[in-house]
Each structure stands twice: as C-alpha cells, then as structure tokens.
Motif scaffolding. Structure first.
Motif, PDB file in Angstrom:
ATOM      1  N   LEU A 189       0.819  -1.220   0.000  1.00  0.00           N
ATOM      2  CA  LEU A 189       0.000   0.000   0.000  1.00  0.00           C
ATOM      3  C   LEU A 189       0.849   1.265   0.000  1.00  0.00           C
ATOM      4  O   LEU A 189       0.315   2.375  -0.041  1.00  0.00           O
ATOM      5  CB  LEU A 189      -0.921   0.010   1.227  1.00  0.00           C
ATOM      6  N   GLY A 190       2.182   1.102   0.056  1.00  0.00           N
ATOM      7  CA  GLY A 190       3.048   2.259   0.202  1.00  0.00           C
ATOM      8  C   GLY A 190       3.434   2.908  -1.115  1.00  0.00           C
ATOM      9  O   GLY A 190       3.427   2.278  -2.176  1.00  0.00           O
ATOM     10  N   ASP A 191       3.783   4.178  -1.007  1.00  0.00           N
ATOM     11  CA  ASP A 191       4.275   4.963  -2.151  1.00  0.00           C
ATOM     12  C   ASP A 191       5.781   4.767  -2.247  1.00  0.00           C
ATOM     13  O   ASP A 191       6.527   5.181  -1.348  1.00  0.00           O
ATOM     14  CB  ASP A 191       3.942   6.435  -1.921  1.00  0.00           C
ATOM     15  N   PRO A 192       6.277   4.139  -3.330  1.00  0.00           N
ATOM     16  CA  PRO A 192       7.712   3.855  -3.416  1.00  0.00           C
ATOM     17  C   PRO A 192       8.579   5.091  -3.626  1.00  0.00           C
ATOM     18  O   PRO A 192       9.804   4.997  -3.535  1.00  0.00           O
ATOM     19  CB  PRO A 192       7.802   2.922  -4.625  1.00  0.00           C
ATOM     20  N   THR A 193       7.967   6.242  -3.909  1.00  0.00           N
ATOM     21  CA  THR A 193       8.753   7.438  -4.201  1.00  0.00           C
ATOM     22  C   THR A 193       8.858   8.402  -3.016  1.00  0.00           C
ATOM     23  O   THR A 193       9.625   9.356  -3.076  1.00  0.00           O
ATOM     24  CB  THR A 193       8.137   8.210  -5.385  1.00  0.00           C
ATOM     25  N   ARG A 194       8.118   8.160  -1.945  1.00  0.00           N
ATOM     26  CA  ARG A 194       8.080   9.148  -0.852  1.00  0.00           C
ATOM     27  C   ARG A 194       9.368   9.149  -0.037  1.00  0.00           C
ATOM     28  O   ARG A 194       9.908  10.218   0.276  1.00  0.00           O
ATOM     29  CB  ARG A 194       6.881   8.877   0.054  1.00  0.00           C
ATOM     30  N   PHE A 195       9.843   7.988   0.361  1.00  0.00           N
ATOM     31  CA  PHE A 195      11.064   7.902   1.158  1.00  0.00           C
ATOM     32  C   PHE A 195      12.082   7.025   0.437  1.00  0.00           C
ATOM     33  O   PHE A 195      11.720   6.082  -0.262  1.00  0.00           O
ATOM     34  CB  PHE A 195      10.787   7.279   2.537  1.00  0.00           C
ATOM     35  N   ARG A 196      13.349   7.343   0.649  1.00  0.00           N
ATOM     36  CA  ARG A 196      14.413   6.467   0.154  1.00  0.00           C
ATOM     37  C   ARG A 196      15.357   6.156   1.306  1.00  0.00           C
ATOM     38  O   ARG A 196      15.992   7.059   1.851  1.00  0.00           O
ATOM     39  CB  ARG A 196      15.185   7.084  -1.010  1.00  0.00           C
ATOM     40  N   PHE A 197      15.446   4.887   1.660  1.00  0.00           N
ATOM     41  CA  PHE A 197      16.323   4.446   2.727  1.00  0.00           C
ATOM     42  C   PHE A 197      17.687   4.051   2.141  1.00  0.00           C
ATOM     43  O   PHE A 197      17.791   3.732   0.949  1.00  0.00           O
ATOM     44  CB  PHE A 197      15.716   3.238   3.447  1.00  0.00           C
ATOM     45  N   PRO A 198      18.740   4.073   2.948  1.00  0.00           N
ATOM     46  CA  PRO A 198      20.072   3.683   2.439  1.00  0.00           C
ATOM     47  C   PRO A 198      20.132   2.201   2.080  1.00  0.00           C
ATOM     48  O   PRO A 198      19.352   1.386   2.575  1.00  0.00           O
ATOM     49  CB  PRO A 198      20.994   4.006   3.623  1.00  0.00           C
ATOM     50  N   ARG A 199      21.052   1.878   1.197  1.00  0.00           N
ATOM     51  CA  ARG A 199      21.353   0.484   0.827  1.00  0.00           C
ATOM     52  C   ARG A 199      22.676   0.146   1.505  1.00  0.00           C
ATOM     53  O   ARG A 199      23.749   0.386   0.961  1.00  0.00           O
ATOM     54  CB  ARG A 199      21.465   0.310  -0.684  1.00  0.00           C
ATOM     55  N   PRO A 200      22.642  -0.409   2.711  1.00  0.00           N
ATOM     56  CA  PRO A 200      23.857  -0.507   3.528  1.00  0.00           C
ATOM     57  C   PRO A 200      24.924  -1.433   2.949  1.00  0.00           C
ATOM     58  O   PRO A 200      24.639  -2.499   2.416  1.00  0.00           O
ATOM     59  CB  PRO A 200      23.336  -1.059   4.871  1.00  0.00           C
ATOM     60  N   MET A 201      26.159  -0.972   3.054  1.00  0.00           N
ATOM     61  CA  MET A 201      27.357  -1.723   2.679  1.00  0.00           C
ATOM     62  C   MET A 201      27.414  -2.080   1.193  1.00  0.00           C
ATOM     63  O   MET A 201      28.096  -3.022   0.801  1.00  0.00           O
ATOM     64  CB  MET A 201      27.510  -2.990   3.534  1.00  0.00           C
ATOM     65  N   THR A 202      26.693  -1.329   0.366  1.00  0.00           N
ATOM     66  CA  THR A 202      26.761  -1.567  -1.080  1.00  0.00           C
ATOM     67  C   THR A 202      27.739  -0.612  -1.768  1.00  0.00           C
ATOM     68  O   THR A 202      28.021  -0.778  -2.955  1.00  0.00           O
ATOM     69  CB  THR A 202      25.378  -1.410  -1.727  1.00  0.00           C
ATOM     70  N   ASP A 203      28.238   0.378  -1.027  1.00  0.00           N
ATOM     71  CA  ASP A 203      29.152   1.370  -1.596  1.00  0.00           C
ATOM     72  C   ASP A 203      30.611   1.012  -1.352  1.00  0.00           C
ATOM     73  O   ASP A 203      31.492   1.840  -1.484  1.00  0.00           O
ATOM     74  CB  ASP A 203      28.857   2.755  -1.018  1.00  0.00           C
ATOM     75  N   ARG A 204      30.865  -0.249  -0.967  1.00  0.00           N
ATOM     76  CA  ARG A 204      32.226  -0.708  -0.695  1.00  0.00           C
ATOM     77  C   ARG A 204      32.355  -2.148  -1.186  1.00  0.00           C
ATOM     78  O   ARG A 204      31.360  -2.837  -1.364  1.00  0.00           O
ATOM     79  CB  ARG A 204      32.510  -0.625   0.805  1.00  0.00           C
ATOM     80  N   PRO A 205      33.580  -2.613  -1.401  1.00  0.00           N
ATOM     81  CA  PRO A 205      33.745  -3.999  -1.850  1.00  0.00           C
ATOM     82  C   PRO A 205      33.304  -4.983  -0.769  1.00  0.00           C
ATOM     83  O   PRO A 205      33.168  -4.632   0.401  1.00  0.00           O
ATOM     84  CB  PRO A 205      35.256  -4.104  -2.106  1.00  0.00           C
ATOM     85  N   GLY A 206      33.078  -6.214  -1.187  1.00  0.00           N
ATOM     86  CA  GLY A 206      32.741  -7.254  -0.227  1.00  0.00           C
ATOM     87  C   GLY A 206      31.309  -7.716  -0.354  1.00  0.00           C
ATOM     88  O   GLY A 206      30.484  -7.093  -1.038  1.00  0.00           O
TER      89      GLY A 206
END
Length: 341
Positions: A189-206
């Motif tokens: 039921l949620g609006d996918p464009t209202r909030f954006r949460f971080p994608r943890p540990m995806t900005d580094r290798p591993g």
C-alpha cells in the motif's frame, strides 16, 4: 531408501517422508505462531513444550498419509542445529530413539543445509555448482556451493539478519507477530517514491550485509514524520515500502556481485525471506538481465519444514554417514564444518 525427517529447531514442527525413488511421499507442518503471538516473539521454553506435544502425533499422521508402517522407514533424519537448544533436543531425542527402536540409521542434519537443498526438491532442480542466498530470520549468507558439503562462505550479515530486521521494523510500525509477512503486506500500500532508505554496505567492496541500521533509520523516519502526518496509516505504509525496497535492493546488489566474483550463472534463494514476492520478482528480473537463472523452493518450503530435513538427511545417509547413539545438538553450527559427501 525412505527417510523420516524431523524439524524442531524453533517454532515450527515439521515432519516428512522422502523416498529416493518416488520423491516426497508426505509432509506436515505445525506452526506455533498463535502460541507465541501474545509475547511478540518466540518463547524458547514454550516452543520446546509444544514440540513435545506435537512431534509424535505428526509422525503418526505423516506415516498414515504416506500409507506406510514404521517398518517401511529405512532411516531417520533430525535437525541437530543450529537453533534453540531445547527445541532441538526434542526432535533429536525422539528421532534418535525411533531410529534405535526401528533398528535403522539416524543422521543429524544442519538446519541451513536443509534450506540450501530445498530448491532441489523442485522441477527443474538446479545443477551444481551454484551460489546460494540463505535469507531468514536468523541468517543472511551468500555461499559458493560446489556440491553437497562443499560450501564456501562468501559473505554474511554482521548484525541483524534480513528476516530479523523485517520483524523488528514491523514491531516499530505496530504490526502483529510474525512481523515480516505483515510488513510486506503493508508495503503493498506504500508509495515507493516518498522515502528512500540507504542500501547498507553496497558502496564498498565485499559481500557482507548489515541491516540493523535500516531498522534505526525506519524508527527515526517514523518519529519525525508521524507527528505531522495528515494520514498516519499511509505514512506507515510508505515507510514499510521504503524499508522493503532497501532490503531487496541490497540483496540484489550483493547477489549480482557474488555471481560476478564466482563466475557462476545459477543462484538459489532459500529461507523464510525467500517467500517475499517483491524479492522474487525483482531478483529474478535482475539476474535474467545478467543471463543468470534463479531457483526458489515452493512457498510452503521457504519456512522451516520437515521435507528439507528428510531430503538432506537422505543424501547423507545414502553416502554412508550416520549419527551414533550419543548425539550432540548444537545451538551454533557453521556450514563449513560439514563433511563433503
């Protein structure tokens, strides 16, 4: 060989019979959700007591459904760990006792190996080798699988598992237990464009995961937005959607990275969170674009079940492995400690 499988690692009692020639003959599952719901989570002592009440009657039921007498069983497989030690003791003690009484071999099965092999019960079954994403309330792991027992851990959660983060965030949002499926429903039921949460540990290798921060991010967002929300119910749904999208995106990014690093083209996804429809749809589409194939267990075999234990146990019993009378259930147990077939 016909193997009776017994699963009692947590809050579900699962019994099944697997036949090497005819496949899965019968299976049954009893869930303790209603028992633990008033407490908002699993109470270990209550779980153990309920397994004591339910395991033997379910074994009789499954034998009847398969049209078999106890004398037709050639081996017994029980979950030996990881899990709640009291719950494990119930299934292990009963399974080992039945095997002794029936004069057949018994094998203690690793709970996560059961999940890992569950997609092999489906048609078509994945061929070895492949990468496995085990994603549940207690585990989030990426594993390079060359064969049964030949496992190499690629990455895992350094704090909350994905399913655990789902349940904790659901509780923050005021949703009933078990929270993961309820949060997924609310996210629809949620609006996918209202909030954006971080994608943890995806900005580094591993290939490790971290989901604890997402839970905190959801709590902070709720506390900031709710007092000024014109529609509090919609705000909760929007937060649920943002949280689910963040978890799904993170899992997709790490799965694609694992396939690239290993050179594999097959991914199996198993464990309770593998039932999440948004994860299935988006992960399948993303890997299809990479010319990779995804495999899942049927929805009823995503959560804990006896079929996966019977199947995993059958493979190890057929390889000549068995459990002595002095068995040792293990609350903690690494997949890498299992012997190869």
């Amino acid at each position: 060989m016909r193997v009776l499988g017994i699963e009692t690692s947590c809050d579900e009692t699962g019994i099944a019979i697997y036949d090497g020639e005819r496949g899965l003959l019968a299976h049954s599952l009893y869930s303790q959700v209603a028992l633990h719901a008033p407490y908002g989570g699993v109470v270990p002592e209550l779980a153990s007591r309920d397994h004591i009440r339910k395991t033997l009657p379910l074994i009789r039921q499954v034998l009847d459904e398969a049209g078999l007498l106890a004398s037709a069983i050639d081996g017994v497989a029980f979950t030996a760990g990881p899990g709640l030690i009291g719950a494990l003791l119930v299934g292990a003690a009963l399974g080992r006792s039945l095997a002794w009484g029936w004069n057949v071999p018994a094998i203690g099965v690793h709970h996560m190996e059961g999940h890992l092999l569950a997609p092999l019960l489906e048609t078509p079954a994945p061929e070895f080798p492949f990468v496995a994403l085990l994603v549940s309330g207690g585990h989030t792991q990426l594993i390079d699988v060359q064969a049964i027992g030949r496992y190499r851990l690629l990455g895992e959660s350094v704090d909350d598992a994905a399913g655990e983060a789902f349940d904790k965030t659901a509780k923050i949002l005021g949703l009933p237990y078990p929270g993961g499926p309820e949060l997924a429903k609310l996210a629809e039921l949620g609006d996918p464009t209202r909030f954006r949460f971080p994608r943890p540990m995806t900005d580094r290798p591993g290939l490790d995961f971290s989901f604890s921060g997402l839970k905190t991010f959801a709590l902070n967002t709720l506390q900031h937005e709710l007092p000024q929300a014109a529609d509090p119910a919609q705000t909760r749904a929007d937060i649920a959607r943002a949280f689910e999208d963040a978890v799904v995106d993170t899992l997709i990014i790490k799965c694609r990275r694992a396939l690239r690093e290993t050179g594999q083209r097959r991914l199996i996804v198993a464990g309770g969170v593998s039932a999440n429809q948004r994860l299935r749809e988006r992960l399948t589409a993303a890997l299809h674009a990479d010319r990779a194939t995804t495999f899942y267990p049927r929805l009823s075999f995503c959560t804990d079940n006896g079929a996966m234990i019977a199947f995993a146990g059958w493979h190890r019993l057929m390889a000549g492995q068995s459990e002595p009378l002095q068995f040792t259930p293990r609350a903690r147990w690494q997949l890498s400690e299992l012997p190869p077939l």
